[in-house]
Enzyme design. Structure first.
Site, PDB file in Angstrom:
ATOM      1  N   ARG A   1       0.835  -1.210   0.000  1.00  0.00           N
ATOM      2  CA  ARG A   1       0.000   0.000   0.000  1.00  0.00           C
ATOM      3  C   ARG A   1       0.866   1.255   0.000  1.00  0.00           C
ATOM      4  NH1 ARG A   1      -4.373  -2.562   4.296  1.00  0.00           N
ATOM      5  NH2 ARG A   1      -5.775  -3.438   2.707  1.00  0.00           N
TER       6      ARG A   1
ATOM      7  N   HIS B   1       0.260  -4.796  12.290  1.00  0.00           N
ATOM      8  CA  HIS B   1      -0.586  -4.690  11.100  1.00  0.00           C
ATOM      9  C   HIS B   1      -1.880  -4.002  11.533  1.00  0.00           C
ATOM     10  CE1 HIS B   1      -2.547  -5.539   7.341  1.00  0.00           C
ATOM     11  NE2 HIS B   1      -3.382  -6.416   7.860  1.00  0.00           N
TER      12      HIS B   1
END
Length: 334
Positions: free
Chosen positions: A155, A180
């Site tokens: 990302r 995460h």
């Protein structure tokens, strides 16, 4: 037809969107002819099985079952997306209770039915926590359990490529470490854009400090944005990256991104977190994080503290024992 190996690969949660995509990607990558689809929802599971057959993959021996003993017996590799997905307005941490129980059962089933498993990759959130729970209860070595963390790095790569108008592969060294979740540490010190260090671009008219701060937030909230745009959590990208991970563990191409792995060193201890690793047939082995700035390491320290708080939480919930008893549950944990 040549395959990476002939060992049994089990897709847990195969009736879901991530699981069904994982099954197709594994077949396209020719990881193994012996693919087992496991889920508790039989109609959806059979539907995935039928669709894969309709793809006409050569040499594939695809099997599906709702019986965990049948699925796990003889398994050498497992990828699990078998938890509840995140919904709009939820953080990954909101899933701890239910998905933590699922992770515990997963680990216990591995210990019971396939103690000779070579590698387990966990997708379902919060992956740092479900990963440590499954590791402890499975009895596997730390190097044999990985979680999806590379998605945050892709990302970052994607956002930078869009901002600078370059192809995604022209952004190299994109890395996030730690948890995460929204406490992840976004590193820019190792990044190059079309060969130019990102550090030389930040603070200029090409990427102002404000733009960099906004870009980092888009990375951190990338999963939430997918839910906003599509009305459901990500499934294509986690499926792709997770199968690339298990493929590397099976002897396929090297995995290019950080993975969630067990870290225990002089700075971070008894935690599953995104880290720089070598992931291959010998499992996941951590490497030094190079070129980090003091500010980036402070961010990683904060992410680690957040993970510690979550671990304290699941200890209180009874999902895992206190840290001093981890080696009693799993002798491979030192």
């Amino acid at each position: 037809m040549d395959f990476v190996c002939n060992d049994k690969l089990v897709i847990v949660g195969a009736a879901g969107m991530i699981g069904s995509n994982m099954a197709q990607i594994a077949s396209v990558m020719h990881l193994t002819p012996n693919l087992c689809l496991f889920d508790v929802y039989e109609p959806g599971l059979e539907g995935v099985y039928e669709e894969l057959r309709h793809c006409g993959f050569d040499g594939m021996n695809i099997h599906y079952t709702t019986d965990v003993k049948e699925a796990f017996t003889g398994a050498k590799y497992i990828v699990s997306s078998g938890g509840a997905p995140r919904k709009a307005g939820m953080t990954r941490e909101d899933l701890i209770s239910g998905n933590g129980e699922i992770a515990k059962q997963l680990g216990e089933n591995i210990r019971k039915y396939c103690p000779d498993l070579e590698h387990l990759t966990i997708i379902f959130n919060p992956a740092d926590i479900t990963g440590i729970i499954a590791l402890l209860h499975s009895g596997l070595k730390p190097s044999q359990v990985t979680t999806l963390a590379g998605l945050d790095s892709t990302r970052l790569q994607s956002e930078l490529a869009k901002h600078f108008g370059v192809l995604q592969h022209e952004v190299t060294g994109a890395r996030t470490y730690g948890g995460h979740g929204e406490q992840m540490a976004v590193f820019g010190s190792s990044v190059k854009v079309d060969g130019k260090p990102l550090s030389e671009l930040i603070g200029t008219d090409k990427l102002t400090d404000e733009q960099w701060a906004e870009l980092r937030q888009r990375v951190i909230k990338g999963g939430a944005n997918i839910i906003k745009l599509r009305g459901r959590s990500s499934f294509q990208s986690p499926a792709q990256l997770s199968i690339e991970m298990i493929g590397a563990a099976m002897g396929g191409p090297a995995f290019r991104w950080p993975v969630g792995t067990y870290v225990s060193n002089d700075r971070y201890d008894h935690v599953m977190m995104a880290w720089e690793t070598v992931l291959d047939r010998n499992g996941a082995h951590i490497k030094p994080i190079e070129h980090a700035t003091d500010e980036e390491m402070k961010e990683l320290d904060a992410s680690y503290k957040h993970l510690q708080d979550q671990i304290d939480n699941i200890i209180k919930m009874g999902l895992i024992p206190s840290v001093d008893k981890w080696s009693e549950l799993n002798p491979n944990i030192k």
